[in-house]
Design a protein around this motif. Structure first.
Motif, PDB file in Angstrom:
ATOM      1  N   LYS A 169       0.818  -1.225   0.000  1.00  0.00           N
ATOM      2  CA  LYS A 169       0.000   0.000   0.000  1.00  0.00           C
ATOM      3  C   LYS A 169       0.847   1.268   0.000  1.00  0.00           C
ATOM      4  O   LYS A 169       0.791   2.050   0.959  1.00  0.00           O
ATOM      5  CB  LYS A 169      -0.896   0.025   1.247  1.00  0.00           C
ATOM      6  N   GLN A 170       1.638   1.462  -0.994  1.00  0.00           N
ATOM      7  CA  GLN A 170       2.454   2.681  -1.141  1.00  0.00           C
ATOM      8  C   GLN A 170       3.582   2.797  -0.111  1.00  0.00           C
ATOM      9  O   GLN A 170       4.229   3.821  -0.039  1.00  0.00           O
ATOM     10  CB  GLN A 170       1.605   3.979  -1.024  1.00  0.00           C
ATOM     11  N   ARG A 171       3.730   1.807   0.737  1.00  0.00           N
ATOM     12  CA  ARG A 171       4.777   1.923   1.750  1.00  0.00           C
ATOM     13  C   ARG A 171       5.799   0.821   1.556  1.00  0.00           C
ATOM     14  O   ARG A 171       5.459  -0.307   1.212  1.00  0.00           O
ATOM     15  CB  ARG A 171       4.185   1.804   3.160  1.00  0.00           C
ATOM     16  N   LYS A 172       7.058   1.199   1.809  1.00  0.00           N
ATOM     17  CA  LYS A 172       8.120   0.215   1.705  1.00  0.00           C
ATOM     18  C   LYS A 172       8.166  -0.553   3.027  1.00  0.00           C
ATOM     19  O   LYS A 172       8.202   0.065   4.105  1.00  0.00           O
ATOM     20  CB  LYS A 172       9.451   0.935   1.489  1.00  0.00           C
ATOM     21  N   VAL A 173       8.139  -1.857   2.948  1.00  0.00           N
ATOM     22  CA  VAL A 173       8.138  -2.646   4.181  1.00  0.00           C
ATOM     23  C   VAL A 173       9.207  -3.733   4.132  1.00  0.00           C
ATOM     24  O   VAL A 173       9.565  -4.222   3.053  1.00  0.00           O
ATOM     25  CB  VAL A 173       6.766  -3.337   4.423  1.00  0.00           C
ATOM     26  N   GLU A 174       9.716  -4.059   5.316  1.00  0.00           N
ATOM     27  CA  GLU A 174      10.600  -5.211   5.409  1.00  0.00           C
ATOM     28  C   GLU A 174       9.725  -6.389   5.832  1.00  0.00           C
ATOM     29  O   GLU A 174       9.040  -6.324   6.854  1.00  0.00           O
ATOM     30  CB  GLU A 174      11.688  -4.974   6.454  1.00  0.00           C
ATOM     31  N   VAL A 175       9.747  -7.430   4.995  1.00  0.00           N
ATOM     32  CA  VAL A 175       8.901  -8.589   5.284  1.00  0.00           C
ATOM     33  C   VAL A 175       9.811  -9.754   5.624  1.00  0.00           C
ATOM     34  O   VAL A 175      10.763 -10.054   4.907  1.00  0.00           O
ATOM     35  CB  VAL A 175       8.022  -8.953   4.065  1.00  0.00           C
ATOM     36  N   VAL A 176       9.532 -10.391   6.767  1.00  0.00           N
ATOM     37  CA  VAL A 176      10.369 -11.507   7.209  1.00  0.00           C
ATOM     38  C   VAL A 176       9.492 -12.711   7.494  1.00  0.00           C
ATOM     39  O   VAL A 176       8.470 -12.592   8.175  1.00  0.00           O
ATOM     40  CB  VAL A 176      11.141 -11.167   8.510  1.00  0.00           C
ATOM     41  N   LEU A 177       9.902 -13.859   6.971  1.00  0.00           N
ATOM     42  CA  LEU A 177       9.234 -15.096   7.348  1.00  0.00           C
ATOM     43  C   LEU A 177      10.167 -15.853   8.279  1.00  0.00           C
ATOM     44  O   LEU A 177      11.263 -16.257   7.892  1.00  0.00           O
ATOM     45  CB  LEU A 177       8.914 -15.937   6.101  1.00  0.00           C
ATOM     46  N   TYR A 178       9.745 -15.980   9.555  1.00  0.00           N
ATOM     47  CA  TYR A 178      10.456 -16.809  10.533  1.00  0.00           C
ATOM     48  C   TYR A 178       9.822 -18.199  10.476  1.00  0.00           C
ATOM     49  O   TYR A 178       8.789 -18.383   9.838  1.00  0.00           O
ATOM     50  CB  TYR A 178      10.298 -16.214  11.934  1.00  0.00           C
ATOM     51  N   PRO A 179      10.396 -19.169  11.164  1.00  0.00           N
ATOM     52  CA  PRO A 179       9.789 -20.508  11.091  1.00  0.00           C
ATOM     53  C   PRO A 179       8.318 -20.533  11.521  1.00  0.00           C
ATOM     54  O   PRO A 179       7.543 -21.307  11.008  1.00  0.00           O
ATOM     55  CB  PRO A 179      10.648 -21.341  12.035  1.00  0.00           C
ATOM     56  N   ALA A 180       7.916 -19.692  12.458  1.00  0.00           N
ATOM     57  CA  ALA A 180       6.522 -19.774  12.908  1.00  0.00           C
ATOM     58  C   ALA A 180       5.733 -18.488  12.740  1.00  0.00           C
ATOM     59  O   ALA A 180       4.547 -18.449  13.030  1.00  0.00           O
ATOM     60  CB  ALA A 180       6.479 -20.208  14.378  1.00  0.00           C
ATOM     61  N   LEU A 236       5.128 -14.707  10.403  1.00  0.00           N
ATOM     62  CA  LEU A 236       5.365 -13.777   9.310  1.00  0.00           C
ATOM     63  C   LEU A 236       5.264 -12.368   9.900  1.00  0.00           C
ATOM     64  O   LEU A 236       4.298 -12.070  10.592  1.00  0.00           O
ATOM     65  CB  LEU A 236       4.312 -13.965   8.215  1.00  0.00           C
ATOM     66  N   ALA A 237       6.285 -11.539   9.630  1.00  0.00           N
ATOM     67  CA  ALA A 237       6.264 -10.185  10.204  1.00  0.00           C
ATOM     68  C   ALA A 237       6.601  -9.179   9.127  1.00  0.00           C
ATOM     69  O   ALA A 237       7.393  -9.466   8.225  1.00  0.00           O
ATOM     70  CB  ALA A 237       7.283 -10.099  11.345  1.00  0.00           C
ATOM     71  N   TRP A 238       5.978  -8.024   9.195  1.00  0.00           N
ATOM     72  CA  TRP A 238       6.352  -6.943   8.277  1.00  0.00           C
ATOM     73  C   TRP A 238       6.276  -5.609   8.986  1.00  0.00           C
ATOM     74  O   TRP A 238       5.457  -5.412   9.870  1.00  0.00           O
ATOM     75  CB  TRP A 238       5.494  -6.971   7.005  1.00  0.00           C
ATOM     76  N   LYS A 239       7.226  -4.723   8.622  1.00  0.00           N
ATOM     77  CA  LYS A 239       7.168  -3.370   9.196  1.00  0.00           C
ATOM     78  C   LYS A 239       7.692  -2.357   8.190  1.00  0.00           C
ATOM     79  O   LYS A 239       8.510  -2.676   7.326  1.00  0.00           O
ATOM     80  CB  LYS A 239       7.934  -3.312  10.514  1.00  0.00           C
ATOM     81  N   GLU A 240       7.206  -1.143   8.347  1.00  0.00           N
ATOM     82  CA  GLU A 240       7.556  -0.069   7.430  1.00  0.00           C
ATOM     83  C   GLU A 240       9.037   0.282   7.604  1.00  0.00           C
ATOM     84  O   GLU A 240       9.550   0.317   8.718  1.00  0.00           O
ATOM     85  CB  GLU A 240       6.680   1.140   7.758  1.00  0.00           C
ATOM     86  N   ILE A 241       9.697   0.556   6.492  1.00  0.00           N
ATOM     87  CA  ILE A 241      11.115   0.900   6.603  1.00  0.00           C
ATOM     88  C   ILE A 241      11.331   2.402   6.591  1.00  0.00           C
ATOM     89  O   ILE A 241      11.917   2.974   7.497  1.00  0.00           O
ATOM     90  CB  ILE A 241      11.933   0.287   5.451  1.00  0.00           C
ATOM     91  N   GLN A 266       3.794  -5.646  12.067  1.00  0.00           N
ATOM     92  CA  GLN A 266       2.636  -6.526  12.203  1.00  0.00           C
ATOM     93  C   GLN A 266       3.089  -7.956  12.095  1.00  0.00           C
ATOM     94  O   GLN A 266       4.057  -8.253  11.384  1.00  0.00           O
ATOM     95  CB  GLN A 266       1.637  -6.237  11.097  1.00  0.00           C
ATOM     96  N   THR A 267       2.400  -8.838  12.794  1.00  0.00           N
ATOM     97  CA  THR A 267       2.797 -10.238  12.760  1.00  0.00           C
ATOM     98  C   THR A 267       1.586 -11.137  12.587  1.00  0.00           C
ATOM     99  O   THR A 267       0.480 -10.804  13.017  1.00  0.00           O
ATOM    100  CB  THR A 267       3.476 -10.652  14.075  1.00  0.00           C
ATOM    101  N   VAL A 268       1.827 -12.262  11.956  1.00  0.00           N
ATOM    102  CA  VAL A 268       0.799 -13.289  11.806  1.00  0.00           C
ATOM    103  C   VAL A 268       1.486 -14.625  12.053  1.00  0.00           C
ATOM    104  O   VAL A 268       2.565 -14.877  11.505  1.00  0.00           O
ATOM    105  CB  VAL A 268       0.213 -13.265  10.370  1.00  0.00           C
TER     106      VAL A 268
END
Ligand SMILES: CCCCCCCCCCCCC/C=C/[C@@H](O)[C@H](COP(=O)(O)O)NC(C)=O
Ligand SMILES: Nc1ncnc2c1ncn2[C@@H]1O[C@H](COP(=O)(O)OP(=O)(O)O)[C@@H](O)[C@H]1O
Ligand SMILES: [Ca+2]
Length: 546
Positions: free
Chosen positions: A15-26, A28-33, A50-52
């Motif tokens: 959504k128009q924002r640059k985010v760092e997205v990380v998948l850990y073993p359990a 999924l997290a993303w945050k604005e850079i 945010q995390t799921v």
């Protein structure tokens, strides 16, 4: 979380924002850079992360939307940020909204590089495929006449899209008559093809599925259900409940809400909630199974009367409840019961059965450890009358609640501290009392007062019980079904004063079905079935900290 290995990490666009997205073993997290300069100074970056949980991801798909397609075909014209990132994937996941209510939310990540996008989809799906408790093939039964007759619509509009998103295969059967689902499960269905059965309907429809499935498993294993003490074989297939009935107490009491999408998501993520099943016999002949309410007197009469007004839909219970309350019938009989061990608690101990309940888990492990010698001893005690308590009396209601029986009408239920999987049922005896007293008792099902705190109410946590109708001062009556000439005992006739409390008999309401015998023996089968549910969650799950 910092110590956990990252599986994949990329800078993407959301959504128009640059985010760092990380998948850990359990997780999924993303945050604005990029910090926007407009943002108020007190806001820190982590507040936007945010995390799921991976186990609550429904699916990860390639995103095909028009903007992306356009961006790929006219790469030179693009100037919008999202169009500089023409490849995208969408993560569908469980989002908790109001208490116990789940919805399926989507988040889409865009990227410039096709390879990265495909790698994300592949890696995320590999993670999802490690979750082996998720069902892949389901057999769905829809009762088109349950509740407000919305079963088919509810399934097509709310449930099927979630299953499709999750890549679950379904075979759907819309029932054409009562007992269609039960008979199909009993004899025809090829159970090896499925990981679970889904019931779209109310408690009555669930009862059909339960009987079809349990009977089929016993037949396949050569177990005779007519033996009251037979060791029944548990079902390996789980049952999912999409609420589309009138009371839907089994769904409400195992999930905390009656919402079709929430149910669908509990199925998709592969939840598992073991559940007790009561077997009901009459003179050594199997009658029925029950998982929620076995009710004689008040709830039996409500059900009998309400069947005549089925056209009213769920409102028929209000009308019949009112009529039955006014007729104020009571019934003579003898209740005998075998109390449960102390370690499963007491119906008034205020320990609610919640997700991951300790009492239900303890019961399960102690069941596994049970050695044969102690089992023999137990059997001997049960066969004799040792340990049994006997109560004669006149009762307005005799209720056996194997679970809380919470429903929208009574959010705390008939027995608020009953457990789903502890191998016991709460036996509630409501003796003859005044209308006003009984009204006060009923009213307490809807507020915070203790409905067992009345002189005319007693409650016992039991493993087995028996009921024999009949006036305590008379010789025990035979079963009503063997006396077709017995007077009409409908609530109306009792209002007309033809009611004779010495011969009056009610009937048993067994999970919303009328039993044809009144003299019954009931035995709790600990954790005989499993649902696609997790019990009621204590509170909203806090966000996972990353
Ligand atoms: C003064 C007002 C007092 C209202 C008190 C209400 C207490 C309600 C407790 C309800 C417990 C219901 C247990 C569930 C029974 C279902 O199995 C059965 C069948 O449900 P279904 O129609 O198949 O969804 N419904 C009834 C009403 O017998
Ligand atoms: N196709 C059908 N036609 C008529 N009755 C059906 C059909 N399928 C199921 N039933 C029966 O309908 C009854 C009520 O169903 P249920 O789904 O529990 O709704 P409700 O909660 O409104 O009682 C059950 O006893 C079930 O056996
Ligand atoms: Ca129980």
């Amino acid at each position: 979380m910092e110590n956990q290995d990252k599986i994949i990490c990329s800078e993407l666009f959301q959504k128009q924002r640059k985010v760092e997205v990380v998948l850990y073993p359990a997780v999924l997290a993303w945050k604005e850079i990029e910090k926007s300069s407009k943002r108020s100074s007190g806001t820190s970056e982590s507040e936007h992360s945010q995390t799921v949980k991976v186990c609550e991801i429904v699916a990860v798909h390639k995103t095909e939307d028009e903007a992306d397609a356009q961006a790929r075909s006219h790469p030179k014209k693009i100037n919008q940020p999202s169009q500089q990132y023409p490849y995208a994937f969408t993560v569908s996941y469980v989002r908790r909204t109001r208490q116990h209510l789940w919805c399926c939310a989507d988040v889409t990540f865009h990227c410039a590089d096709q390879q990265i996008c495909e790698q994300w989809i592949q890696v995320a799906n590999e993670q999802l495929s490690l979750l082996t408790n998720r069902p892949k093939n389901l057999l769905v039964y829809i009762n088109p006449y349950g509740g407000k007759r919305r079963g088919e619509r509810i399934y097509e509009q709310k449930v099927a899209p979630v299953f499709r998103r999750a890549g679950i295969f379904t075979d759907v059967i819309v029932t054409e008559r009562a007992n269609h689902a039960r008979d199909h499960l009993k004899t025809e269905a090829n159970l090896d093809d499925y990981d679970g059965v889904v019931c779209v309907g109310g408690d009555g429809m669930f009862s059909e599925i339960l009987h079809g499935l349990v009977t089929r498993i016993q037949t396949d294993h050569g177990v005779d259900q007519n033996q009251p003490d037979a060791e029944l074989v548990p079902c390996s297939l789980r049952i999912g409940i999409i609420p589309a009935g009138s009371t839907d107490c089994i769904c409400f009491a195992t999930q905390g809400t009656n919402d079709p999408v929430t149910s669908a998501l509990h199925i998709v993520v592969g939840d598992s909630q073991p559940m007790d099943v009561c077997s009901v016999h009459h003179n050594g002949v199997f009658l029925k199974y029950s998982v929620s309410l076995l009710g004689y007197g008040f709830y039996g009469d409500v059900l009998t009367d309400s069947e005549r007004n089925r056209w009213l839909g769920p409102a028929r219970y209000d009308l019949s409840g009112f009529k039955t309350f006014l007729s104020h019938n009571y019934y003579g009989g003898t209740v005998s019961f075998l109390p449960a061990d102390d370690n499963v608690g007491h119906p008034r101990d205020k320990l609610q059965c919640r997700s991951g309940c300790r009492i239900c888990q303890h019961k399960h492990s102690s069941k596994d450890e049970h050695d044969e010698a102690s089992e023999e001893k137990e059997k001997a005690a049960e066969d004799s009358d040792r340990g049994w308590s006997v109560i004669h009396g006149k009762f307005i209601a005799i209720n056996s609640a194997s679970m809380s029986c919470a429903c929208p009408r009574s959010p705390k239920g008939l027995s608020p501290f009953a457990h789903l999987a502890d191998g016991t049922t709460d036996l509630i005896l409501v003796r003859k009392c005044s209308r006003l007293d009984f009204f006060r008792h009923l009213l307490r099902h809807t507020n915070n007062d203790d409905q067992f705190d009345h002189w005319f109410v007693e409650v016992h946590r039991v493993r087995k019980f028996r009921f024999q109708p009949g006036h305590p001062d008379l010789a025990p009556l035979e079963d009503a079904s063997e006396h077709p000439e017995s007077p009409d005992l409908s609530p109306i006739s009792s209002l007309q004063e033809t009611y004779d409390d010495r011969t009056a008999e009610s009937s048993w309401n067994c999970d919303g079905e009328i039993l044809h015998h009144t003299a019954i023996q009931v035995s709790v089968q600990c954790q005989l079935i499993r649902l696609f549910a997790r019990g009621i969650e204590e509170q909203q799950d806090a966000e996972v900290a990353v």
